[in-house]
Design a protein around this motif. Structure first.
Motif, PDB file in Angstrom:
ATOM      1  N   GLY A  54       0.786  -1.218   0.000  1.00 40.38           N
ATOM      2  CA  GLY A  54       0.000   0.000   0.000  1.00 40.38           C
ATOM      3  C   GLY A  54       0.819   1.268   0.000  1.00 40.38           C
ATOM      4  O   GLY A  54       0.256   2.366  -0.013  1.00 40.38           O
ATOM      5  N   GLY A  55       2.150   1.136   0.029  1.00 43.67           N
ATOM      6  CA  GLY A  55       3.019   2.289  -0.059  1.00 43.67           C
ATOM      7  C   GLY A  55       3.508   2.841   1.262  1.00 43.67           C
ATOM      8  O   GLY A  55       4.240   3.842   1.274  1.00 43.67           O
ATOM      9  N   SER A  56       3.134   2.218   2.356  1.00 41.35           N
ATOM     10  CA  SER A  56       3.628   2.663   3.649  1.00 41.35           C
ATOM     11  C   SER A  56       5.101   2.296   3.798  1.00 41.35           C
ATOM     12  O   SER A  56       5.503   1.185   3.471  1.00 41.35           O
ATOM     13  CB  SER A  56       2.810   2.033   4.768  1.00 41.35           C
ATOM     14  N   THR A  57       5.909   3.225   4.297  1.00 36.96           N
ATOM     15  CA  THR A  57       7.344   3.000   4.410  1.00 36.96           C
ATOM     16  C   THR A  57       7.828   3.178   5.833  1.00 36.96           C
ATOM     17  O   THR A  57       7.213   3.868   6.645  1.00 36.96           O
ATOM     18  CB  THR A  57       8.134   3.950   3.499  1.00 36.96           C
ATOM     19  N   ASN A  58       8.958   2.559   6.112  1.00 37.98           N
ATOM     20  CA  ASN A  58       9.612   2.680   7.401  1.00 37.98           C
ATOM     21  C   ASN A  58      11.114   2.645   7.165  1.00 37.98           C
ATOM     22  O   ASN A  58      11.594   1.855   6.356  1.00 37.98           O
ATOM     23  CB  ASN A  58       9.184   1.548   8.332  1.00 37.98           C
ATOM     24  N   TYR A  59      11.845   3.509   7.879  1.00 44.03           N
ATOM     25  CA  TYR A  59      13.286   3.612   7.700  1.00 44.03           C
ATOM     26  C   TYR A  59      14.020   3.503   9.019  1.00 44.03           C
ATOM     27  O   TYR A  59      13.519   3.925  10.062  1.00 44.03           O
ATOM     28  CB  TYR A  59      13.657   4.951   7.054  1.00 44.03           C
ATOM     29  N   GLY A  60      15.213   2.945   8.949  1.00 43.23           N
ATOM     30  CA  GLY A  60      16.083   2.985  10.096  1.00 43.23           C
ATOM     31  C   GLY A  60      16.503   4.412  10.391  1.00 43.23           C
ATOM     32  O   GLY A  60      16.631   5.239   9.485  1.00 43.23           O
ATOM     33  N   ASP A  61      16.727   4.692  11.665  1.00 43.19           N
ATOM     34  CA  ASP A  61      17.033   6.063  12.068  1.00 43.19           C
ATOM     35  C   ASP A  61      18.266   6.621  11.359  1.00 43.19           C
ATOM     36  O   ASP A  61      18.321   7.813  11.039  1.00 43.19           O
ATOM     37  CB  ASP A  61      17.244   6.134  13.576  1.00 43.19           C
ATOM     38  N   SER A  62      19.247   5.791  11.116  1.00 41.43           N
ATOM     39  CA  SER A  62      20.499   6.261  10.556  1.00 41.43           C
ATOM     40  C   SER A  62      20.417   6.637   9.080  1.00 41.43           C
ATOM     41  O   SER A  62      21.336   7.275   8.559  1.00 41.43           O
ATOM     42  CB  SER A  62      21.598   5.210  10.748  1.00 41.43           C
ATOM     43  N   VAL A  63      19.333   6.257   8.409  1.00 41.77           N
ATOM     44  CA  VAL A  63      19.224   6.533   6.981  1.00 41.77           C
ATOM     45  C   VAL A  63      18.071   7.454   6.642  1.00 41.77           C
ATOM     46  O   VAL A  63      17.909   7.829   5.471  1.00 41.77           O
ATOM     47  CB  VAL A  63      19.107   5.238   6.154  1.00 41.77           C
ATOM     48  N   LYS A  64      17.284   7.845   7.622  1.00 41.11           N
ATOM     49  CA  LYS A  64      16.153   8.722   7.365  1.00 41.11           C
ATOM     50  C   LYS A  64      16.621  10.028   6.735  1.00 41.11           C
ATOM     51  O   LYS A  64      17.585  10.637   7.174  1.00 41.11           O
ATOM     52  CB  LYS A  64      15.391   9.012   8.662  1.00 41.11           C
ATOM     53  N   GLY A  65      15.921  10.428   5.700  1.00 39.60           N
ATOM     54  CA  GLY A  65      16.258  11.648   5.003  1.00 39.60           C
ATOM     55  C   GLY A  65      17.286  11.476   3.913  1.00 39.60           C
ATOM     56  O   GLY A  65      17.492  12.400   3.116  1.00 39.60           O
TER      57      GLY A  65
END
Length: 116
Positions: A54-65
């Protein structure tokens, strides 16, 4: 049985970019969650990013942005766009697919090396 093949890894200088691809052997339309982990010697695999159908994403803190995950179901492929790479991003990157409630499949991994 789903086979996953990663590509796009290599050597890049700090501040550069790479795009990793994970090609699945069959349709990913019914695979809810796919994503990427990475691992350095002596450490466990850490979550980099994941994406649902459905397009929901999650990122590790060190790679966000800096990193962006996306998927193209028509091409049976998941991508990881990596920008502003740092030496600490050096690792083997593994694609995964949760093809059922109990079965997670992994790719062989692709090496990413970021030089200072």
């Amino acid at each position: 049985q789903v086979q996953l093949v990663e590509s796009g890894g290599g050597l890049v200088q700090a501040g550069g970019s790479l795009r990793l691809s994970c090609a699945a052997s069959e349709s990913i339309n019914s695979i809810n969650t796919m994503g990427w982990y990475r691992q350095t010697p002596g450490k466990q695999r850490d979550l980099v990013a994941r994406i649902t159908n459905g397009g929901s994403t999650n990122y590790g803190d060190s790679v966000k942005g800096r990193f962006t995950i996306s998927r193209d179901n028509a091409k049976n492929t998941v991508y990881l766009q990596m920008n502003s790479l740092k030496p600490e991003d050096t690792a083997v990157y593994y694609c995964y697919a949760d093809v059922s409630i109990v079965n997670r499949y992994w790719g062989q991994g692709t090496q990413v090396t970021v030089s200072s």
